[in-house]
Design a protein around this motif. Structure first.
Motif, PDB file in Angstrom:
ATOM      1  N   GLY A  48     -56.985 -56.737 -11.398  1.00 23.36           N
ATOM      2  CA  GLY A  48     -58.194 -56.423 -12.166  1.00 23.36           C
ATOM      3  C   GLY A  48     -58.107 -56.700 -13.528  1.00 23.36           C
ATOM      4  O   GLY A  48     -59.244 -56.478 -14.252  1.00 23.36           O
ATOM      5  N   ASN A  71     -60.783 -58.843 -10.635  1.00 23.55           N
ATOM      6  CA  ASN A  71     -60.923 -58.419  -9.111  1.00 23.55           C
ATOM      7  C   ASN A  71     -61.586 -59.313  -8.190  1.00 23.55           C
ATOM      8  O   ASN A  71     -62.267 -59.108  -7.285  1.00 23.55           O
ATOM      9  CB  ASN A  71     -61.699 -56.896  -9.097  1.00 23.55           C
ATOM     10  N   LYS A 156     -67.337 -57.841 -15.373  1.00 26.04           N
ATOM     11  CA  LYS A 156     -66.955 -56.606 -14.818  1.00 26.04           C
ATOM     12  C   LYS A 156     -67.367 -55.533 -15.890  1.00 26.04           C
ATOM     13  O   LYS A 156     -67.564 -55.831 -17.075  1.00 26.04           O
ATOM     14  CB  LYS A 156     -65.613 -56.347 -14.608  1.00 26.04           C
ATOM     15  N   THR A 184     -65.426 -49.885  -7.631  1.00 24.33           N
ATOM     16  CA  THR A 184     -64.051 -49.942  -7.059  1.00 24.33           C
ATOM     17  C   THR A 184     -63.239 -49.146  -8.094  1.00 24.33           C
ATOM     18  O   THR A 184     -63.732 -48.876  -9.097  1.00 24.33           O
ATOM     19  CB  THR A 184     -63.631 -51.077  -6.564  1.00 24.33           C
ATOM     20  N   THR A 185     -61.828 -48.600  -7.541  1.00 20.96           N
ATOM     21  CA  THR A 185     -61.109 -48.160  -8.389  1.00 20.96           C
ATOM     22  C   THR A 185     -59.764 -48.924  -8.231  1.00 20.96           C
ATOM     23  O   THR A 185     -59.341 -49.046  -7.089  1.00 20.96           O
ATOM     24  CB  THR A 185     -60.982 -46.606  -8.328  1.00 20.96           C
ATOM     25  N   SER A 186     -58.943 -48.909  -9.183  1.00 17.14           N
ATOM     26  CA  SER A 186     -57.485 -49.364  -9.086  1.00 17.14           C
ATOM     27  C   SER A 186     -56.762 -48.206  -8.910  1.00 17.14           C
ATOM     28  O   SER A 186     -55.191 -48.428  -8.900  1.00 17.14           O
ATOM     29  CB  SER A 186     -57.098 -50.093 -10.438  1.00 17.14           C
ATOM     30  N   ASP A 192     -64.199 -49.666 -11.816  1.00 14.99           N
ATOM     31  CA  ASP A 192     -64.551 -51.018 -12.127  1.00 14.99           C
ATOM     32  C   ASP A 192     -65.893 -51.389 -11.181  1.00 14.99           C
ATOM     33  O   ASP A 192     -65.975 -51.344 -10.024  1.00 14.99           O
ATOM     34  CB  ASP A 192     -63.343 -52.090 -11.469  1.00 14.99           C
ATOM     35  N   ASN A 199     -64.401 -59.571  -4.765  1.00 17.71           N
ATOM     36  CA  ASN A 199     -63.271 -58.857  -4.488  1.00 17.71           C
ATOM     37  C   ASN A 199     -61.978 -59.846  -4.281  1.00 17.71           C
ATOM     38  O   ASN A 199     -62.239 -60.996  -4.423  1.00 17.71           O
ATOM     39  CB  ASN A 199     -63.180 -57.851  -3.255  1.00 17.71           C
ATOM     40  N   ASN A 226     -58.594 -51.321  -5.044  1.00 16.22           N
ATOM     41  CA  ASN A 226     -59.218 -52.788  -5.123  1.00 16.22           C
ATOM     42  C   ASN A 226     -58.389 -53.808  -4.561  1.00 16.22           C
ATOM     43  O   ASN A 226     -58.556 -54.936  -4.741  1.00 16.22           O
ATOM     44  CB  ASN A 226     -59.149 -52.794  -6.674  1.00 16.22           C
TER      45      ASN A 226
END
Length: 276
Positions: A48, A71, A156, A184-186, A192, A199, A226
């Motif tokens: 990301g 990402n 992003k 999404t999330t890391s 994000d 992706n 992610n």
């Protein structure tokens, strides 16, 4: 003794490749990379993080690795950006307006990532700026996001807001916008927001096609949400011991934690079982 069961390696960075202090053993990586290249294997960093940060992180190996950055929104090969998937400025500003309307306070802790620069509000809390300066050193502060330039490419939007609203946010904005988003999330609290259908897996598909490597010969490592599409794509998939439970459920194997050199240990195991 046997050949490597993979021809391409894809690794997430934070929570996977680097330890919690954001460091990795450069000497050990150099040795592993050399052995992998003797087998004709390709190494891809899928993160990301923006491309500029990754180039700084892997400057010693810039000619030996490729990047799937932001990402999957930015692909870098041989030190050059070969593909970007971006938002229009109009979409970014519509998204900011939507965040302001539905999630009060979210815009104050928002960062907009461009290929040239990243952008904070001057009124953004100092703690948020400090925590992101490492990842986005080329940041510019603006009075409001209307001032972001026309000539940058926007890949992003990162928002410090409880990630439990990510599905609601995605559905709500997409129901009123021509340009669609994916949220999404890391693994941290940050969300994000990236273009729909972007992706890490889709970015990797482009590299695999270029390298003529089937997905069955991809090994991938990750720890956060992610990374899920990437792990599903790979023939061999490893979730880190420190990873989210949702990631561990879909991965085929579990690697030691990021603080225990998990990626290196797994790759060394495969290399030590080979002929070369």
């Amino acid at each position: 003794m046997k050949d490597l069961p993979f021809k391409a390696i894809a690794i997430d960075v934070d929570g996977t490749f680097v330890n919690d202090e954001k460091k990795y053993d450069h000497e050990m990586f150099g040795e592993i990379l050399y052995r992998l290249h003797k087998h004709g294997a390709h190494f891809i960093i899928a993160s990301g993080r923006p491309a500029g940060r990754l180039e700084a992180d892997f400057g010693d190996f810039i000619d030996s690795v490729d990047f799937v950055a932001d990402n999957g929104a930015v692909l870098v090969r041989d030190g050059k950006i070969i593909h970007t998937t971006t938002f229009s400025k109009k979409c970014i500003l519509n998204l900011v307006d939507y965040l302001q309307l539905r999630y009060p306070g979210a815009v104050q802790s928002t960062l907009i990532s461009g290929v040239k620069h990243s952008y904070f509000l001057k009124s953004t809390p100092a703690q948020f700026k400090r925590s992101h300066h490492y990842f986005y050193p080329n940041s510019i502060e603006v009075d409001n996001f209307d001032q972001i330039p026309e000539d940058d490419q926007y890949t992003k939007v990162t928002v410090d807001y409880p990630s439990k609203v990510r599905r609601e946010l995605e559905y709500g904005f997409n129901s009123r916008s021509v340009e669609k988003i994916h949220v999404t999330t890391s693994g941290w609290n940050y969300m994000d927001i990236i273009p729909q259908n972007v992706n890490k897996a889709n970015g990797l598909k482009e590299f695999l096609a270029y390298l003529d490597v089937p997905r069955t010969q991809l090994i991938a490592f990750g720890d956060g949400e992610n990374d899920i599409e990437m792990l599903k794509l790979a023939g061999l998939s490893y979730a880190m011991e420190n990873g989210q439970d949702s990631v561990k459920k879909i991965a085929k194997f579990i690697a030691p934690s990021n603080n225990d050199n998990g990626v290196f240990k797994v790759l060394n195991k495969y290399l030590n079982e080979t002929r070369k």
